[in-house]
Motif scaffolding. Structure first.
Motif, PDB file in Angstrom:
ATOM      1  N   GLY A  39       3.165   9.941   0.772  1.00 11.41           N
ATOM      2  CA  GLY A  39       2.976  11.381   0.805  1.00 11.41           C
ATOM      3  C   GLY A  39       1.925  11.868   1.784  1.00 11.41           C
ATOM      4  O   GLY A  39       1.285  12.874   1.526  1.00 11.41           O
ATOM      5  N   THR A  40       1.754  11.196   2.922  1.00 10.28           N
ATOM      6  CA  THR A  40       0.789  11.664   3.913  1.00 10.28           C
ATOM      7  C   THR A  40       1.512  12.061   5.190  1.00 10.28           C
ATOM      8  O   THR A  40       2.601  11.583   5.481  1.00 10.28           O
ATOM      9  N   LYS A  41       0.870  12.918   5.967  1.00 11.29           N
ATOM     10  CA  LYS A  41       1.459  13.324   7.244  1.00 11.29           C
ATOM     11  C   LYS A  41       1.576  12.132   8.174  1.00 11.29           C
ATOM     12  O   LYS A  41       2.535  12.035   8.941  1.00 11.29           O
ATOM     13  N   TRP A  42       0.641  11.187   8.102  1.00 15.58           N
ATOM     14  CA  TRP A  42       0.677  10.042   9.015  1.00 15.58           C
ATOM     15  C   TRP A  42       1.863   9.142   8.712  1.00 15.58           C
ATOM     16  O   TRP A  42       2.513   8.632   9.622  1.00 15.58           O
ATOM     17  N   THR A  43       2.164   8.951   7.447  1.00 15.30           N
ATOM     18  CA  THR A  43       3.316   8.137   7.082  1.00 15.30           C
ATOM     19  C   THR A  43       4.600   8.787   7.576  1.00 15.30           C
ATOM     20  O   THR A  43       5.460   8.123   8.169  1.00 15.30           O
ATOM     21  N   THR A  78      -2.140   2.947   7.677  1.00 18.94           N
ATOM     22  CA  THR A  78      -0.809   3.496   7.387  1.00 18.94           C
ATOM     23  C   THR A  78       0.256   2.433   7.580  1.00 18.94           C
ATOM     24  O   THR A  78       1.126   2.235   6.709  1.00 18.94           O
ATOM     25  N   LEU A  79       0.199   1.711   8.689  1.00 19.68           N
ATOM     26  CA  LEU A  79       1.205   0.681   8.978  1.00 19.68           C
ATOM     27  C   LEU A  79       1.098  -0.496   8.010  1.00 19.68           C
ATOM     28  O   LEU A  79       2.116  -1.049   7.589  1.00 19.68           O
ATOM     29  N   GLN A  80      -0.119  -0.862   7.632  1.00 22.25           N
ATOM     30  CA  GLN A  80      -0.293  -1.938   6.656  1.00 22.25           C
ATOM     31  C   GLN A  80       0.354  -1.569   5.325  1.00 22.25           C
ATOM     32  O   GLN A  80       1.026  -2.400   4.702  1.00 22.25           O
ATOM     33  N   GLY A  81       0.154  -0.326   4.897  1.00 18.48           N
ATOM     34  CA  GLY A  81       0.761   0.125   3.639  1.00 18.48           C
ATOM     35  C   GLY A  81       2.278   0.128   3.718  1.00 18.48           C
ATOM     36  O   GLY A  81       2.960  -0.317   2.793  1.00 18.48           O
ATOM     37  N   LEU A  82       2.818   0.619   4.827  1.00 13.94           N
ATOM     38  CA  LEU A  82       4.276   0.643   4.995  1.00 13.94           C
ATOM     39  C   LEU A  82       4.843  -0.769   5.045  1.00 13.94           C
ATOM     40  O   LEU A  82       5.909  -1.032   4.487  1.00 13.94           O
TER      41      LEU A  82
END
Length: 144
Positions: A39-43, A78-82
């Motif tokens: 739910g973030t703009k970066w994601t 962000t990329l680590q979470g994805l």
């Protein structure tokens, strides 16, 4: 009866693992858990950039260039979470410095359509939301 006190009798045995279906007030609700993660703009931006490139990979530096305003650290987080959630694949070339490439996984590609629908909704309605927000601020300022 409150939304979080709904009966769980109709839920499957896997609900303890997968979360309460359809109960946003339950911390284990799949929708709530997903929104906590994406739910973030970066994601949303990262998914969009990677979806546009699919099936090709995108280097970290190119992602950062295309996502104006994101810091190196925030992009990395962000990329680590994805990647941890199975939405993004990561490939490292053992060069000096290492070249790191990202791509959406098949699961990650399925996320692009709902995020595109949200972007479309925003484009259609954000001016109205902004007007309401402005009116609310003006009303609050005039009542002070």
């Amino acid at each position: 009866m409150t939304p979080s006190s709904t009966s769980r009798a109709s839920h499957s045995p896997n609900d303890d693992i997968d979360g309460a279906r359809g109960d946003l007030f339950d911390p284990q609700c799949p929708t709530r858990r997903l929104l906590d993660r994406i739910g973030t703009k970066w994601t949303s931006m990262a998914v969009k950039v990677l979806a546009e490139a699919s099936p090709e990979e995108v280097r970290f530096a190119e992602l950062q260039r295309r996502m104006a305003g994101i810091s190196q650290k925030m992009l990395s987080v962000t990329l680590q979470g994805l990647a941890r959630d199975g939405l993004v694949g990561r490939r490292v070339e053992a060069t000096v410095p290492p070249r790191v490439y990202y791509r959406l996984t098949p699961l990650g590609l399925t996320l692009e359509e709902p995020l595109a629908a949200l972007r479309e909704w925003a484009e259609e309605h954000m001016a109205e939301v902004d007007r309401a927000h402005r009116r609310s601020r003006e009303d609050a300022a005039s009542s002070d």
